[in-house]
Scaffold this active site. Structure first.
Site: not given
Ligand code: CTP
Length: 399
Positions: A210-212
């Protein structure tokens, strides 16, 4: 019908056969998110029961000045102040006459006289009563007093005579109210599709790529578009945020699921804003049990490229539809953004650079540049809700 959301509406019902249509009108208003208080005349209750109306509105129906057994007084004054609009449907010849002349002998007319909001009437009566000079005079008086008349249609009447006097259909009355609340809102009548948040690409049941992204920017854009009158669908990856007010929010997890929802809604949209931080890659093989450190001894994960959602939408885009993308860059921001604008067939791209303090993921602020084919606009570092307003304003100017 999203302009009606959260609006306080008094539905006045007087005694005519068309009162049965008020049930449908009430349902439409409630379904559109309005809070409705029904005020019915004593004669109105002969045509439709307060039980039906109070169950549908979720509020006790007001008809009398007092509740007989408790002596509780019903305040027409506070009701008049509470309302954003009042609609009298059906408005009989007698109720119109009382309204035009201030004959406050029932709760409906008393409430009308105390109301500070715009008032609409939907007349319903027999063709000869409708055509009578008295009715014409009363309607002219009401019109001069600022009351908005929703003209009756011609057709077969309760008397089986054919002529003018049939109450306008509930769907059209609801649409008149919806348009009224949409006036002055530049995106009224437009459909906007927004993507937001990250996507999660499952590796095994407990891990993902995923990512932030927190989704704050996309949620703020969806909320602002709704505030400007648009009907908004938000397709969101996993976030900790509450669904924005007045927005249809669809929660998904992966890029594939986001693509499916976006393609299902895009054809119907006037504007699409692709704000999601879509994971560019997903694991090639999902393992349906937890991968164990000792036993599996994994040292790499094979990846496949995810679909480019913005580019897929760019291929589907028809003349008149507007597609807006985002670009989060670390270097050469404007050049990369211009390349994405062309490659994904976007009309506009919003660039934020991680090189700017306070911009990008996780922060409450952002600093953006909005680029269209022939224009570049720089904005200062601001709260994301303010940035959303700037972006929506750019889109409105582009329209
Ligand atoms: N986007 C998308 N689907 C993807 C990747 C990106 O819809 N699989 C959209 C984003 O929502 C954004 C725009 O495309 O509106 C640009 O996203 P970005 O991640 O900056 O672009 P990429 O094409 O992934 O380019 P790169 O990661 O190489 O910078």
């Amino acid at each position: 019908m999203n302009n009606l959301k959260g609006k306080h509406i008094i539905l006045g019902i007087s005694g005519g056969i068309a009162a049965y249509k008020s049930v449908t009108l009430l349902r439409l208003l409630v379904k559109a998110g309005a809070e409705v208080q029904v005020v019915i005349t004593p004669n109105g209750k002969e045509f439709i029961t307060p039980v039906t109306l109070s169950s549908l509105s979720g509020n006790p129906v007001i008809s009398d000045f007092f509740t007989a057994n408790t002596g509780e007084w019903h305040s027409h004054v506070s009701l008049g102040i509470w309302a954003d609009a009042m609609i009298v449907a059906p408005a009989t010849a007698s109720t119109l006459a009382k309204m035009a002349n201030g004959v406050a002998d029932n709760m409906l007319v008393t409430t009308y006289l105390s109301s500070r909001c715009p008032v609409f009437v939907a007349p319903a009566m027999d063709l000869d009563m409708m055509a009578h000079p008295t009715t014409t005079r009363n309607l002219a008086t009401l019109r001069a007093d600022g009351v908005r008349i929703i003209e009756p249609a011609a057709g077969e009447l309760a008397s089986h005579l054919v002529g003018r006097g049939r109450m306008e259909e509930p769907e059209n009355i609801a649409a008149v109210l919806n348009d009224f609340f949409g006036e002055g809102r530049p995106l009224a009548g437009r459909k906007v599709l927004v993507t937001a948040g990250p996507t999660y690409e499952r590796i095994d049941p407990v891990r993902f790529i995923g990512n932030f992204s927190t989704g704050k920017m996309g949620y703020a854009i969806a909320a602002e578009a709704a505030k400007q009158g648009a009907e908004v669908v938000l397709v969101s990856g996993p976030t900790a945020l509450a669904d924005p007010e007045g927005v249809t929010t669809i929660r998904i997890e992966s890029a594939r699921q986001m693509l499916d929802e976006v393609l299902a809604h895009f054809a119907d949209s006037d504007i699409a804003v692709m704000c999601a931080a879509v994971a560019d890659y997903a694991p090639a093989n999902y393992v349906d049990r937890k991968i164990k450190r000792e036993h599996d001894d994994v040292d790499s994960i094979a990846l496949v490229k995810n679909p480019d959602i913005a580019a897929s939408v760019g291929k589907e885009k028809k003349p008149g539809q507007i597609l807006v993308g985002f670009a989060l860059e670390t270097d050469n921001a404007e050049a990369h953004a211009r390349e994405k604008l062309a490659r994904k067939n976007l009309d506009m791209i919003v660039v934020n650079s991680l090189a700017d303090a306070g911009a990008g993921f996780g922060t409450d602020t952002n600093k953006v540049t909005v680029i269209s084919r022939d224009k570049t606009e720089d904005f200062a570092l601001k709260d994301k809700r303010e940035v959303a307003k700037d972006i929506i304003d750019c889109i409105i100017r582009y329209l």
